[in-house]
Design a protein around this motif. Structure first.
Motif, PDB file in Angstrom:
ATOM      1  N   ALA A   1      37.467  47.344  42.553  1.00 10.00           N
ATOM      2  CA  ALA A   1      37.884  47.892  41.263  1.00 10.00           C
ATOM      3  C   ALA A   1      36.819  48.823  40.697  1.00 10.00           C
ATOM      4  O   ALA A   1      37.120  49.880  40.152  1.00 10.00           O
ATOM      5  CB  ALA A   1      38.187  46.774  40.276  1.00 10.00           C
TER       6      ALA A   1
ATOM      7  N   SER B   1      43.038  55.099  38.836  1.00  9.58           N
ATOM      8  CA  SER B   1      42.986  54.274  37.622  1.00  9.58           C
ATOM      9  C   SER B   1      44.147  53.299  37.577  1.00  9.58           C
ATOM     10  O   SER B   1      43.999  52.144  37.152  1.00  9.58           O
ATOM     11  CB  SER B   1      42.991  55.163  36.376  1.00  9.58           C
ATOM     12  N   GLU B   2      45.305  53.755  38.014  1.00  6.00           N
ATOM     13  CA  GLU B   2      46.464  52.861  38.052  1.00  6.00           C
ATOM     14  C   GLU B   2      46.260  51.747  39.074  1.00  6.00           C
ATOM     15  O   GLU B   2      46.711  50.614  38.865  1.00  6.00           O
ATOM     16  CB  GLU B   2      47.723  53.658  38.363  1.00  6.00           C
TER      17      GLU B   2
ATOM     18  N   LEU C   1      44.196  49.068  37.434  1.00  9.25           N
ATOM     19  CA  LEU C   1      45.001  48.255  36.524  1.00  9.25           C
ATOM     20  C   LEU C   1      45.918  47.300  37.267  1.00  9.25           C
ATOM     21  O   LEU C   1      46.283  46.235  36.740  1.00  9.25           O
ATOM     22  CB  LEU C   1      45.840  49.168  35.616  1.00  9.25           C
TER      23      LEU C   1
ATOM     24  N   VAL D   1      41.037  41.954  36.753  1.00  8.12           N
ATOM     25  CA  VAL D   1      40.084  43.038  36.517  1.00  8.12           C
ATOM     26  C   VAL D   1      39.344  42.789  35.205  1.00  8.12           C
ATOM     27  O   VAL D   1      39.941  42.418  34.195  1.00  8.12           O
ATOM     28  CB  VAL D   1      40.810  44.403  36.463  1.00  8.12           C
TER      29      VAL D   1
ATOM     30  N   ASP E   1      37.478  43.230  31.653  1.00 10.16           N
ATOM     31  CA  ASP E   1      37.926  43.974  30.478  1.00 10.16           C
ATOM     32  C   ASP E   1      37.408  45.407  30.471  1.00 10.16           C
ATOM     33  O   ASP E   1      38.152  46.350  30.207  1.00 10.16           O
ATOM     34  CB  ASP E   1      37.485  43.262  29.195  1.00 10.16           C
TER      35      ASP E   1
ATOM     36  N   ARG F   1      39.203  47.611  32.950  1.00  6.27           N
ATOM     37  CA  ARG F   1      40.584  47.868  32.510  1.00  6.27           C
ATOM     38  C   ARG F   1      40.603  48.884  31.371  1.00  6.27           C
ATOM     39  O   ARG F   1      41.407  49.825  31.368  1.00  6.27           O
ATOM     40  CB  ARG F   1      41.221  46.547  32.075  1.00  6.27           C
TER      41      ARG F   1
ATOM     42  N   SER G   1      39.740  52.365  32.602  1.00  3.09           N
ATOM     43  CA  SER G   1      40.860  52.965  33.325  1.00  3.09           C
ATOM     44  C   SER G   1      41.880  53.549  32.359  1.00  3.09           C
ATOM     45  O   SER G   1      42.417  54.642  32.571  1.00  3.09           O
ATOM     46  CB  SER G   1      41.531  51.923  34.228  1.00  3.09           C
ATOM     47  N   ARG G   2      42.155  52.829  31.289  1.00  2.00           N
ATOM     48  CA  ARG G   2      43.095  53.332  30.273  1.00  2.00           C
ATOM     49  C   ARG G   2      42.567  54.610  29.629  1.00  2.00           C
ATOM     50  O   ARG G   2      43.334  55.539  29.327  1.00  2.00           O
ATOM     51  CB  ARG G   2      43.325  52.271  29.194  1.00  2.00           C
TER      52      ARG G   2
ATOM     53  N   ASP H   1      41.850  45.201  22.256  1.00  2.00           N
ATOM     54  CA  ASP H   1      40.469  45.098  22.731  1.00  2.00           C
ATOM     55  C   ASP H   1      39.501  45.573  21.661  1.00  2.00           C
ATOM     56  O   ASP H   1      38.437  44.986  21.448  1.00  2.00           O
ATOM     57  CB  ASP H   1      40.284  45.936  23.999  1.00  2.00           C
TER      58      ASP H   1
END
Length: 375
Positions: free
Chosen positions: A33, A56-57, A60, A65, A67, A70, A73-74, A100
């Protein structure tokens, strides 16, 4: 850090030889990851948005994964969506990490989140939408510093936004922060170029902006500096020919940075300067262009490209002329055109070069849209 400094070749050497612990920034073992996220960041900064989004997908999609991975990636997905002018997707990605932020899980990513949120607000409501937050972005607090350090475009963007909203003191403060951070990091070339770009914008000093463009290692930020140079030169009638050449270079660099939608702004500036020969320049590939369209947009584009008026298209598709006009407003930026004539020309290229029928592509677009809604 190396990516932010624009040392892409060095980063590729590290990330694509993870089996060698001697050249790994992450120690003997690079977890999948983490590796995917780092490669995604590199791909985004180098302008390969498709690869950045795909990786990135994948991050996810992995179970368990952490925090921070994740959230990061968003953020990349949101930035890629913004670069493609898909504001709804960008906003959706940011909403997915709102909890978050509320629960304090952002830690070192607070600056990046602030930056993306500011850009989303700007895309939704214009520069006025970020004006209330300008002071916090230039207060030299932890979030403010992180924004300037992590985003090479932040300082010039803040100066540009502050001047547009008549907040000259905010613009001056942004320049001071950029210069201070550049002084504290003397070997960070992108920070130095960013500070010079911000100063040049604030003082309308072409020499500073030229130097910033020549030394900036980040492609998108370099394109932005050249665009600002072109805008300034275009104000002087005697320099307009040179302004055209600079704006063309800016558009080429935006394309290399994976930002074809930014070219629409350049094309509009060139049009205002009387340039009429760029209808087909800087166009994305036909197949890549059409997959961005929804099923209805494909049908509307096809009929309008055949010469139908909005009223005729509306009758054919059982829509209102107003709805057809709305769809055209969405279609034009997606296909990088600004008129029905350009749309017809681009659509011809799509039909000629397409390996699949429009009906197949339309069904795929419809299926993708339906999956997104159900998700």
């Amino acid at each position: 850090m190396l990516i932010r400094r624009g040392e892409f070749d060095r980063v590729r050497e590290i990330l694509y030889h993870p089996e060698d612990p001697n050249i790994s920034l992450f120690g003997p073992t690079i977890y999948p990851a983490e590796l995917l996220l780092a490669r995604s960041h590199l791909a985004f900064m180098a302008g390969d948005l498709d690869a950045a989004v795909a990786m990135s997908e994948q991050v996810l999609a992995q179970a368990g994964v952490a925090d921070q991975l994740r959230i990061a990636s968003r953020l990349i997905l949101a930035l890629a969506a913004l670069r493609r002018v898909d504001v709804n997707a960008a906003s959706s990605h940011m909403q997915m990490i709102a909890d978050d932020a509320f629960m304090g899980r952002l830690t070192v990513l607070t600056g990046q989140c602030a930056w993306v949120n500011a850009r989303v607000r700007e895309a939704q409501w214009g520069t006025e939408g970020v004006a209330p937050f300008m002071e916090e972005l230039v207060d030299f607090g932890p979030v403010s510093r992180n924004v300037f350090l992590s985003q090479s475009a932040a300082a010039p963007w803040l100066v540009r936004s502050a001047l547009k909203t008549d907040q000259k003191s905010m613009a001056r403060q942004a320049v001071k922060i950029a210069q201070k951070l550049a002084g504290m990091n003397p070997h960070h070339q992108t920070l130095a170029a960013s500070a010079l770009h911000a100063k040049g914008l604030f003082e309308q000093n072409l020499d500073d902006m030229w130097h910033a463009a020549e030394t900036q290692l980040q492609p998108w930020t370099r394109a932005s500096a050249m665009e600002d140079i072109g805008k300034c030169m275009a104000l002087e009638r005697s320099q307009q020919d040179q302004a055209v050449r600079i704006l063309e270079r800016s558009a080429d660099t935006y394309i290399s940075a994976g930002a074809p939608r930014d070219v629409l702004r350049i094309k509009k500036r060139l049009w205002d300067l009387g340039v009429r020969h760029h209808q087909s320049r800087w166009r994305i590939s036909p197949q890549r262009a059409i997959v961005d369209l929804t099923e209805t947009e494909i049908k509307v584009a096809q009929l309008v490209a055949q010469g139908m008026t909005n009223t005729q298209t509306a009758k054919h598709l059982f829509l209102s002329p107003h709805t057809v006009a709305y769809h055209l407003k969405k279609i034009f930026p997606k296909l990088q055109v600004s008129s029905r004539v350009e749309l017809a020309r681009v659509w011809t290229d799509i039909v000629v070069s397409g390996t699949e029928s429009l009906e197949v592509i339309a069904r795929r677009a419809h299926s993708t849209s339906a999956n997104e809604r159900s998700g």
